[in-house]
Design an enzyme around this catalytic site. Structure first.
Site, PDB file in Angstrom:
ATOM      1  N   LYS A   1      -0.123   3.315   2.922  1.00 37.91           N
ATOM      2  CA  LYS A   1      -0.631   2.814   4.200  1.00 37.91           C
ATOM      3  C   LYS A   1      -1.724   3.704   4.791  1.00 37.91           C
ATOM      4  CE  LYS A   1       0.784  -0.458   4.767  1.00 37.91           C
ATOM      5  NZ  LYS A   1       0.429  -1.663   3.962  1.00 37.91           N
ATOM      6  N   SER A   2      -2.433   4.420   3.915  1.00 40.91           N
ATOM      7  CA  SER A   2      -3.519   5.291   4.364  1.00 40.91           C
ATOM      8  C   SER A   2      -4.901   4.700   4.134  1.00 40.91           C
ATOM      9  CB  SER A   2      -3.441   6.646   3.641  1.00 40.91           C
ATOM     10  OG  SER A   2      -2.261   7.330   3.946  1.00 40.91           O
TER      11      SER A   2
ATOM     12  N   THR B   1      -5.408   2.756   0.929  1.00 40.29           N
ATOM     13  CA  THR B   1      -5.487   2.694  -0.531  1.00 40.29           C
ATOM     14  C   THR B   1      -6.357   1.545  -1.002  1.00 40.29           C
ATOM     15  OG1 THR B   1      -3.201   3.512  -0.568  1.00 40.29           O
ATOM     16  CG2 THR B   1      -4.126   2.700  -2.649  1.00 40.29           C
TER      17      THR B   1
ATOM     18  N   TRP C   1      -4.598  -4.965  -7.502  1.00 38.34           N
ATOM     19  CA  TRP C   1      -3.612  -4.317  -8.369  1.00 38.34           C
ATOM     20  C   TRP C   1      -3.629  -4.846  -9.799  1.00 38.34           C
ATOM     21  CZ3 TRP C   1      -2.478  -5.689  -3.337  1.00 38.34           C
ATOM     22  CH2 TRP C   1      -2.180  -7.046  -3.134  1.00 38.34           C
TER      23      TRP C   1
ATOM     24  N   HIS D   1       0.328   7.063  -5.498  1.00 37.77           N
ATOM     25  CA  HIS D   1       0.867   7.659  -4.270  1.00 37.77           C
ATOM     26  C   HIS D   1       1.620   8.942  -4.606  1.00 37.77           C
ATOM     27  CE1 HIS D   1      -0.323   4.140  -2.098  1.00 37.77           C
ATOM     28  NE2 HIS D   1       0.635   3.360  -2.547  1.00 37.77           N
TER      29      HIS D   1
ATOM     30  N   ARG E   1      -5.228   9.531   6.828  1.00 39.59           N
ATOM     31  CA  ARG E   1      -5.056   8.705   8.024  1.00 39.59           C
ATOM     32  C   ARG E   1      -4.034   9.354   8.955  1.00 39.59           C
ATOM     33  NH1 ARG E   1      -2.652   2.453   8.308  1.00 39.59           N
ATOM     34  NH2 ARG E   1      -3.429   1.983  10.428  1.00 39.59           N
TER      35      ARG E   1
ATOM     36  N   SER F   1       2.530   1.382  10.535  1.00 35.27           N
ATOM     37  CA  SER F   1       2.119   0.417   9.526  1.00 35.27           C
ATOM     38  C   SER F   1       3.187   0.269   8.447  1.00 35.27           C
ATOM     39  CB  SER F   1       0.790   0.857   8.899  1.00 35.27           C
ATOM     40  OG  SER F   1       0.360  -0.081   7.935  1.00 35.27           O
TER      41      SER F   1
END
Length: 282
Positions: free
Chosen positions: A45-46, A48, A73, A101, A123, A131
């Site tokens: 949730k940064s 990606t 993906w 991750h 983030r 998020s």
């Protein structure tokens, strides 16, 4: 600890069984990278998928054909994912694009020898918290996060998918050799002018000179509102809309109580006291 019916505990990280099997993880430990591989390494949730939109557009010289026709993906090699190992990775043309991750110290062994290019997006962790809370509560392959306060406590303790944000960020910020790592800011990417600068920095980092007009086109394409629209239309067996929510900075203020925010800040101050890096949210 995180719910064992949903997650494996692997080298300090809780990995969703839906995407990762222990057999696949073991096989990935001996994977061999190429020097010109590109890895988007982020905490969940940064941003990606944002970086995974920018990178291929830069590498293609702004040609949107691939990103328009293939879901993120399905054109990205996810490290540790069993599905990726069914791909003919050795015969894929360079540059290959990976995502992960994983903590820095959990990467496959060849990573530290080959030193492929890495794009790391940072983030505000309070926005990540909110998020992730909404995302994990909206998909079937993650455990229910509970209340926001309950999830906040799990987050601060690292008992959430992919482990501690603090350990993840500090690990990727602290390699002795940072020359092959580009740090991008989620908060700066939200503004069109700043996003343009981040696109330019990415092009320079990937050694892909681009005309100003191409940088403008990639920037417009990668504005959050436009990227969300395009990705929701890409073919896939997963619902893309769940990966994109508001795309704003400071949304945590609309969700965290004053008490929870103060608790978060206290833990953050303690855990990050030895980190000397200028974050956009500070």
């Amino acid at each position: 600890m995180a719910d064992p019916s949903f997650y494996h505990l692997y080298q300090g990280m809780y990995l969703p069984k839906f995407f990762h099997t222990l057999e696949a993880l073991k096989r990935w430990e001996d994977f061999t990278f190429r020097r010109d591989d590109v890895i988007v390494a982020t905490y969940p949730k940064s941003g990606t998928n944002w970086a995974l939109e920018i990178a291929p557009l830069v590498l293609s010289g702004g040609d949107p054909t691939v990103v328009n026709s293939v879901a993120t993906w399905e054109r990205t090699i996810c490290i540790g994912n069993e599905k990726a190992l069914s791909m003919d990775l050795e015969n894929l043309p360079s540059p290959r694009i990976f995502s992960t991750h994983f903590y820095y110290h959990v990467m496959p062994k060849s990573f530290y020898q080959v030193k492929p290019k890495v794009i790391n997006v940072l983030r505000n962790p309070k926005d990540i918290l909110v998020s992730a809370f909404h995302y994990y509560g909206n998909v079937e392959y993650h455990a229910n996060p509970g209340t926001l306060t309950e999830f906040l406590n799990k987050f601060l303790e690292g008992n959430v998918p992919f482990g501690s944000w603090f350990d993840h960020v500090k690990g990727w910020l602290n390699p002795e050799d940072k020359s092959h790592i580009l740090y991008l800011s989620f908060e700066e990417m939200l503004q069109a002018q700043d996003l343009r600068q981040e696109v330019r920095r990415t092009a320079e980092f990937l050694e892909k000179p681009l005309e100003e007009e191409v940088i403008d086109r990639i920037t417009d394409r990668c504005l959050f509102k436009n990227m969300k629209k395009h990705n929701n239309k890409a073919p896939s067996d997963l619902d893309h809309s769940k990966f994109f929510r508001k795309g704003i900075a400071g949304d945590w203020k609309n969700h965290l109580s004053e008490e929870d925010a103060q608790h978060f800040d206290c833990v953050y101050k303690d855990k990050m006291k030895d980190v000397h890096f200028k974050f956009a949210w500070d």
